[in-house]
Design an enzyme around this catalytic site. Sequence first.
Site, short mmCIF file in Angstrom:
data_model
loop_
_atom_site.label_atom_id
_atom_site.label_comp_id
_atom_site.label_asym_id
_atom_site.label_seq_id
_atom_site.Cartn_x
_atom_site.Cartn_y
_atom_site.Cartn_z
N GLN A 23 1.76 3.88 1.85
CA GLN A 23 2.56 4.46 2.71
C GLN A 23 3.84 3.56 2.81
OE1 GLN A 23 -0.55 4.30 3.21
NE2 GLN A 23 -1.29 6.26 3.64
N HIS A 24 3.86 2.21 2.41
CA HIS A 24 4.99 1.41 2.44
C HIS A 24 5.57 1.18 1.30
CE1 HIS A 24 4.22 0.94 6.91
NE2 HIS A 24 2.98 1.01 6.48
N SER A 25 5.15 2.11 0.25
CA SER A 25 5.81 1.82 -0.95
C SER A 25 6.35 3.03 -1.72
CB SER A 25 4.86 1.28 -2.04
OG SER A 25 3.92 0.10 -1.42
N ALA B 210 0.87 -1.34 -0.17
CA ALA B 210 -0.15 -0.06 0.07
C ALA B 210 0.77 1.40 0.08
CB ALA B 210 -0.98 -0.14 1.16
N LYS C 176 13.12 -2.61 -1.46
CA LYS C 176 12.59 -3.75 -0.79
C LYS C 176 12.48 -4.98 -1.83
CE LYS C 176 9.19 -0.82 1.60
NZ LYS C 176 7.52 -0.56 1.63
#
Lengths: 210, 367
Positions: A11-13, A9, A57
Amino acid sequence: MWGAGLRAAAQHSQSLLSVFTHIPGLKVAAPSNPYDAKGLLIASIRDDDPVIFAEHKMLYDTTGEVPEESYSIPFGEANIVREGDDVTIVAIGRMVGTATEAATELAAAGIEAEVIDPRTTSPLDLETILESVENTGRLVVVDESNPRCSLASDIGASVAQEAFGALRAPIQLVTGPHTPVPFADSLEDLFIPDAQKVIGAVKTAVDWKK
Amino acid sequence: MADERIQRVTMPKWGLSMKTGKIIEWFVGEGDVVGKGDDLADIETEKIAGTLESPVDGPLRRIVAEPGVDLPVGATLAVVAPAEVPDDAIEAVVAEARAQLESGELGGEDEIAPSTVEIDGRSISYLTLGEAGAGDPVVLVHGFGGDKNSWLFVQQPLSETHLVHALDLPGHGQSGKDVGDGSLDTLAAAVLGLLDAVGVGRAHLVGHSLGGAVVAAVAAAAPDRVASLTLLAPAGFGAAADAEYLRGFAAAASRRELKPLLGRLFADESQVTRQLVDDLLRYKRLDGVSAALHTLLGTLLAGDRQAIELPALLEKVSGVPVTVVWGDEDRILPVPDGVELARVKAGHMLHLEAANDVLRHIRTTVG
């Protein structure tokens, strides 16, 4: 940790390299392979300035040959991943692999792309990029972050300013759209630049008629 | 099925990391009669290009490998057989070679790994190829900034007849980066230490550049351990040297600084591939390398002139045959006057640029 592709999602990408690169006094490293990751991390630890070490990541599973001994890669020294005379592709982080994939496919079609990985975005090895553009006359910048005030627009603007006379086609920027990274798998896949988008941008530049 | 008169010419393995190569150009055609040592084709690998010499005698019946196609090590490139061998038999061998290629079984052989020994508190990396035979083993010693992989065109062919060790000198390759005082004696002690470690009483020593002076120092210190000396563009004959290159190499930290310097190593500057520059940069980034190279500069140079005096070392060596080979376009250590030597067409890196000629000189010396 940065980058899209992990179904994590918005905020984490995010790809916030441009934000950090914007701040004077910060150094920013963004390795694209295991050898660079070790050498840049050691250089970061030894550096007295604050360093943002950006690990993508999607690159944690990458394998590659890495010396057992300790070594450091100087900041501000780009890596020429692949040599070519027809177009310069500058790519960062995970996009280096995407650009190389595109370059391999383009070579089969007779277009030789030079792929440059800056390795650090601050300091930026603009000299290597300019030397390459002086030779190829065409620039494609591939960065998965949002396009406004981004590394892609920064590198594009610098090359337009410093090497305008060498350019034979408009600079092409391949980036995500100006939206948060979508959560839906299908939309996230569409968001991230892939080899086909890079190939399309290269062909636009190569086929350009004034 | 297997007709012993039919011989295959296969993709050579030049250096540990070589997995594939491609023919750039054939110099011979089907129907030509080839002899051992004839140039057959130019082959390009990821690292370097070289010329393949014929390993066999006879009529070249079929060329199997097309130029420009990447092929694994061991792939059949051509078939040589006497004229009386029927075409059917040749075709069968070609079909078998193609099937072998398609099966993907080639190129998957076990990698030969270098070994490490501890000598005078330094770890020394070396690679051994071949099997102990009748003659004394051969030890290959690289030059300033080089490593054991620089013998890629020499070690493998030589290992067909000899046991061949190639080491990384202190400060180089995968060996420890501490060079102590960096003197020839210190470097020679590493070579002697390796002879002890691998149980070699006497060896043929081959040295390039700084390595040439090192093997001469070994012979001066322990002449009974040395069967012969082959010195390839050795340091220490005459005073002239490209000091700017030597200092520049030690100092260069980036591709932009290093690449123009490396061109001076070769007669043909196109030998400086991106891979060569990258490999050297990777070496130069290792901790301790810069200090090692700068210490060794003190061994090589006094001001802008060579500090080593090779004739003085060789005077101490008696009863050991000495062969000197030089590239006639050497820009780093120019061909000296008044020295009996054999010339080959190459720059300073003669064992890369004129590998087959250098190999012949080594074979003549080591028997």
